[in-house]
Design a protein around this motif. Structure first.
Motif, PDB file in Angstrom:
ATOM      1  N   UNK A 163      25.061  12.613  31.350  1.00  0.00           N
ATOM      2  CA  UNK A 163      23.622  12.510  31.492  1.00  0.00           C
ATOM      3  C   UNK A 163      23.117  11.208  30.894  1.00  0.00           C
ATOM      4  N   UNK A 164      22.006  10.748  31.432  1.00  0.00           N
ATOM      5  CA  UNK A 164      21.368   9.556  30.905  1.00  0.00           C
ATOM      6  C   UNK A 164      20.520   9.892  29.699  1.00  0.00           C
ATOM      7  N   UNK A 165      19.533   9.049  29.459  1.00  0.00           N
ATOM      8  CA  UNK A 165      18.711   9.201  28.267  1.00  0.00           C
ATOM      9  C   UNK A 165      17.296   8.730  28.580  1.00  0.00           C
ATOM     10  N   UNK A 166      16.304   9.458  28.041  1.00  0.00           N
ATOM     11  CA  UNK A 166      14.926   8.995  28.101  1.00  0.00           C
ATOM     12  C   UNK A 166      14.625   8.281  26.786  1.00  0.00           C
ATOM     13  N   UNK A 167      14.091   7.082  26.898  1.00  0.00           N
ATOM     14  CA  UNK A 167      13.761   6.265  25.735  1.00  0.00           C
ATOM     15  C   UNK A 167      12.264   6.016  25.743  1.00  0.00           C
ATOM     16  N   UNK A 168      11.586   6.531  24.732  1.00  0.00           N
ATOM     17  CA  UNK A 168      10.148   6.324  24.582  1.00  0.00           C
ATOM     18  C   UNK A 168       9.954   5.100  23.698  1.00  0.00           C
ATOM     19  N   UNK A 169       9.180   4.151  24.176  1.00  0.00           N
ATOM     20  CA  UNK A 169       9.022   2.849  23.534  1.00  0.00           C
ATOM     21  C   UNK A 169       7.538   2.609  23.301  1.00  0.00           C
ATOM     22  N   UNK A 170       7.133   2.523  22.038  1.00  0.00           N
ATOM     23  CA  UNK A 170       5.716   2.348  21.748  1.00  0.00           C
ATOM     24  C   UNK A 170       5.516   1.495  20.505  1.00  0.00           C
ATOM     25  N   UNK A 171       4.282   1.171  20.252  1.00  0.00           N
ATOM     26  CA  UNK A 171       3.869   0.374  19.105  1.00  0.00           C
ATOM     27  C   UNK A 171       2.483  -0.166  19.388  1.00  0.00           C
ATOM     28  N   UNK A 172       1.831  -0.736  18.402  1.00  0.00           N
ATOM     29  CA  UNK A 172       0.463  -1.213  18.606  1.00  0.00           C
ATOM     30  C   UNK A 172       0.388  -2.410  19.554  1.00  0.00           C
ATOM     31  N   UNK A 173      -0.769  -2.583  20.133  1.00  0.00           N
ATOM     32  CA  UNK A 173      -1.037  -3.720  21.005  1.00  0.00           C
ATOM     33  C   UNK A 173      -0.821  -5.007  20.224  1.00  0.00           C
ATOM     34  N   UNK A 174      -0.112  -5.962  20.842  1.00  0.00           N
ATOM     35  CA  UNK A 174       0.117  -7.255  20.213  1.00  0.00           C
ATOM     36  C   UNK A 174       1.385  -7.352  19.399  1.00  0.00           C
ATOM     37  N   UNK A 175       2.138  -6.256  19.304  1.00  0.00           N
ATOM     38  CA  UNK A 175       3.339  -6.243  18.465  1.00  0.00           C
ATOM     39  C   UNK A 175       4.541  -6.900  19.158  1.00  0.00           C
ATOM     40  N   UNK A 176       4.462  -7.089  20.466  1.00  0.00           N
ATOM     41  CA  UNK A 176       5.555  -7.729  21.195  1.00  0.00           C
ATOM     42  C   UNK A 176       6.420  -6.773  21.996  1.00  0.00           C
ATOM     43  N   UNK A 177       5.898  -5.576  22.287  1.00  0.00           N
ATOM     44  CA  UNK A 177       6.675  -4.590  23.061  1.00  0.00           C
ATOM     45  C   UNK A 177       7.084  -5.152  24.420  1.00  0.00           C
ATOM     46  N   UNK A 178       6.138  -5.739  25.119  1.00  0.00           N
ATOM     47  CA  UNK A 178       6.416  -6.245  26.460  1.00  0.00           C
ATOM     48  C   UNK A 178       7.470  -7.335  26.455  1.00  0.00           C
ATOM     49  N   UNK A 179       7.414  -8.221  25.480  1.00  0.00           N
ATOM     50  CA  UNK A 179       8.394  -9.302  25.377  1.00  0.00           C
ATOM     51  C   UNK A 179       9.782  -8.740  25.079  1.00  0.00           C
ATOM     52  N   UNK A 183      -4.462  -0.031  15.670  1.00  0.00           N
ATOM     53  CA  UNK A 183      -3.111  -0.373  15.201  1.00  0.00           C
ATOM     54  C   UNK A 183      -2.815   0.300  13.862  1.00  0.00           C
ATOM     55  N   UNK A 184      -3.791   0.331  12.976  1.00  0.00           N
ATOM     56  CA  UNK A 184      -3.590   0.969  11.672  1.00  0.00           C
ATOM     57  C   UNK A 184      -3.234   2.445  11.848  1.00  0.00           C
ATOM     58  N   UNK A 185      -3.933   3.119  12.741  1.00  0.00           N
ATOM     59  CA  UNK A 185      -3.658   4.543  13.016  1.00  0.00           C
ATOM     60  C   UNK A 185      -2.257   4.697  13.601  1.00  0.00           C
ATOM     61  N   UNK A 186      -1.921   3.826  14.558  1.00  0.00           N
ATOM     62  CA  UNK A 186      -0.607   3.905  15.198  1.00  0.00           C
ATOM     63  C   UNK A 186       0.515   3.616  14.199  1.00  0.00           C
ATOM     64  N   UNK A 187       0.349   2.608  13.368  1.00  0.00           N
ATOM     65  CA  UNK A 187       1.369   2.255  12.378  1.00  0.00           C
ATOM     66  C   UNK A 187       1.601   3.415  11.413  1.00  0.00           C
ATOM     67  N   UNK A 188       0.543   4.110  11.068  1.00  0.00           N
ATOM     68  CA  UNK A 188       0.678   5.281  10.194  1.00  0.00           C
ATOM     69  C   UNK A 188       1.546   6.372  10.820  1.00  0.00           C
TER      70      UNK A 188
END
Length: 187
Positions: free
Chosen positions: A3-19, A151-156
């Motif tokens: 089986x494969x894997x689901x990977x959830x990828x998150x973080x605040x806006x501007x953190x560089x997720x897209x890059x 971002x503060x809420x998300x980082x928490x």
């Protein structure tokens, strides 16, 4: 077949997720990105089924009611969500599927897909995150303040995730992402 894997990828806006995501996909083209459904109209150049599944509000609400979405939320008057069937089919085929979503959606995935690998990308500091957001030169002062408050809420919430990656040195962050995704038996 494994089986494969689901990977959830998150973080605040501007953190560089897209890059980070673009870099890992370039290095590992076998990784799959989940395509979200949305009720917003397509933007110039967006293709249905490639960038999003563009659906009517009635269709989206029917999908949500029928349990056809792993997660969904409303942003700026439009619905966004992750169709369940394409993700589950790819995982059954042994694919690793990355889902780049907001914190609210990531928390929902934890309920609907509890064995997903959940990765949170952190900035080295709030001051650095603010600098990155300002360097984009895309937002008003009010929008920057709202992004930083959110971002503060998300980082928490970072401790809710299996892996936290600090995006200070890009190459190290990319290696840490690679390790989190591909190291056997860790998650």
């Amino acid at each position: 077949m494994e089986l494969g894997k689901l990977i959830v990828f998150t973080g605040p806006s501007g953190v560089g997720k897209g890059t980070l995501l673009r870099a890992i996909l370039e290095k590992y083209p076998e990784l799959e990105i989940s395509i979200s459904a949305t009720t917003r109209p397509p933007r110039q150049g967006e293709v249905n089924g490639k960038h999003y599944y563009f659906v009517s509000r009635d269709k989206f609400e029917a999908m949500a009611a029928a349990g056809e979405l792993l997660e969904w939320a409303e942003y700026a008057g439009n619905y966004y969500g992750t169709p369940r069937t394409p993700v589950e089919e790819k995982i059954q085929l042994g694919k690793f599927v990355i889902l780049e979503i907001e914190l609210v959606g990531a928390r929902e995935i934890n309920k609907t897909f509890p064995n997903a690998l959940r990765i949170f990308v952190l900035p080295p500091s709030l001051a650095e995150l603010e600098r990155r957001i300002r360097d984009r030169a895309q937002d008003s002062e009010d929008a920057i303040a709202r992004r930083l408050d959110r971002a503060k809420i998300e980082i928490d919430a970072a401790d809710e995730f299996d892996v936290q990656i600090i995006n200070d040195d890009f190459d190290i962050a990319l290696l840490n992402l690679e390790h989190a995704i591909f190291s056997p038996g860790i998650y």
